[in-house]
Design an enzyme around this catalytic site. Structure first.
Site, PDB file in Angstrom:
ATOM      1  N   LYS A 196      -8.020  53.665  26.313  1.00  0.00           N
ATOM      2  CA  LYS A 196      -6.627  53.763  25.873  1.00  0.00           C
ATOM      3  C   LYS A 196      -5.743  53.687  27.102  1.00  0.00           C
ATOM      4  CE  LYS A 196      -3.278  56.561  23.417  1.00  0.00           C
ATOM      5  NZ  LYS A 196      -3.035  57.740  22.581  1.00  0.00           N
ATOM      6  N   LYS A 249      -7.318  50.088  22.989  1.00  0.00           N
ATOM      7  CA  LYS A 249      -5.930  50.223  22.571  1.00  0.00           C
ATOM      8  C   LYS A 249      -5.003  50.094  23.753  1.00  0.00           C
ATOM      9  CE  LYS A 249      -2.986  53.771  20.668  1.00  0.00           C
ATOM     10  NZ  LYS A 249      -2.836  55.160  20.378  1.00  0.00           N
TER      11      LYS A 249
END
Ligand code: PBG
Length: 325
Positions: A196, A249
């Site tokens: 992330k 992400k």
């Protein structure tokens, strides 16, 4: 002699025969925002077509998504400031709006998989994913882990099928796995936000939850967009710690990371097509600059091509309809 790749593109049937990847409704996870109250929905200004729903309206939306064949939703709570504090106390309340939503969805639509997010930010008045030491200006790692674990157990006891730690604290997957198992929740899946990145593409999501960090940024826990080897390091750790599914992400700017992770792990991979990616397409489409349907489906297919098994996307409902045509 000319070698002629065009022979394999001559008509739709031939193109179908040689098509390498497919996108189906079964690949999609719909993120949804829930808030307290009754019979209300508030459109998120920077995410046209996405709403904060009260529970009654959320249930209608979930029923519709289920009818469309979408297998899973991912829930985020939008809390009033009055319920936010430094320790994210509301996150461990078994009757908080998120747990109410999980229970109500599983009762109404038992076969819809429900994923919940584990991180402090929606519940924290600091807007950070971990505990903040304000004097030293630090996000505390080990002190955050018990809070995350309690939050995860609370969500799983409410009926969540998939726990999604999005906080990027070190060691949280193992810590949460142990807490879930200890509570007899062996069956609950952990989908780790493995890679992330500290991304500006989360802006509209933070509008939706009013969760913009009050102090500093998230760069001491989310990853530097300049790095790819570091994603593989996180991948090995999440594998060792017992994650069931790994996630990348944001999506579109990190397709290379997704592809590298696909080549490195045998675990299933998810990608999060985040709020800012959605907002860009919606804004361009609203101006008549891009064809929303074609562009969105092309983006979603790019995730499949890069190696994703599943896609969290605000386009889930629209894509399900487009794919039916
Ligand atoms: C919070 C969280 C974020 C998103 C999912 N969980 C934002 C952040 O880290 O600030 C972003 C999702 C999106 O932009 O669609 N832990």
């Amino acid at each position: 002699m000319i070698i002629r790749p065009r022979r394999n593109r001559v008509d739709a049937n031939m193109r179908d025969l040689v098509q390498e990847n497919n996108l189906t409704v079964k690949d999609l996870i719909a993120p949804l925002f829930v808030m307290e109250g009754e019979n209300k929905r508030e459109e998120i200004a920077s995410m046209p077509g996405q709403y904060r729903f009260t529970l009654d309206l959320l249930l209608k939306k979930v029923a519709k998504l289920s009818d469309l064949g979408i297998p899973a939703v991912s829930l985020f709570p939008a809390l009033p400031d009055s319920l936010k504090d430094e320790r994210a106390s509301e996150s461990t309340n078994s009757n908080n709006i998120l747990c109410q939503a999980v229970r109500a969805i599983k009762k109404q639509t038992p076969n819809m998989l429900v994923m919940t997010d584990v991180a402090m930010d929606p519940y924290s008045n600091d807007g950070h994913d971990g505990l903040v030491d304000k004097e030293r200006g630090l996000i505390l790692n080990d002190e955050t882990l018990p809070i995350l674990a309690e939050m995860a157990v609370n969500q799983a006891q409410a009926g969540a099928d998939i726990i999604g730690p999005s906080d990027m604290m070190d060691g949280r997957v193992a810590y949460i796995r142990q807490a879930l198992d200890h509570a007899g929740l062996h069956h609950v899946v952990i989908m780790s936000y493995t890679a992330k990145y500290a991304s500006a593409f989360y802006g509209p999501f933070r509008d939706a939850l009013e969760s913009e960090p009050k102090m500093g940024d998230k760069k001491t826990y989310q990853m530097n967009p300049a790095n790819s080897r570091e994603a593989i390091r996180e991948l090995y750790l999440d594998e060792q710690e017992g994650a069931d599914i790994l996630m990348v992400k944001p999506g579109l700017p990190y397709l290379d990371i997704l592809k590298e992770m696909r080549e490195t792990t045998t675990l299933p991979l998810a990608v999060y097509n985040v709020s800012g990616e959605y907002a860009m397409v919606k804004a361009a489409a609203a101006n008549g600059w891009l064809d929303e349907e074609k562009v969105a489906l092309e983006i979603l297919m790019s995730f499949k091509r890069a190696g994703a098994d599943m896609i969290l996307t605000y386009f889930a409902e629209a894509a399900a309809k487009w794919l039916k045509k």
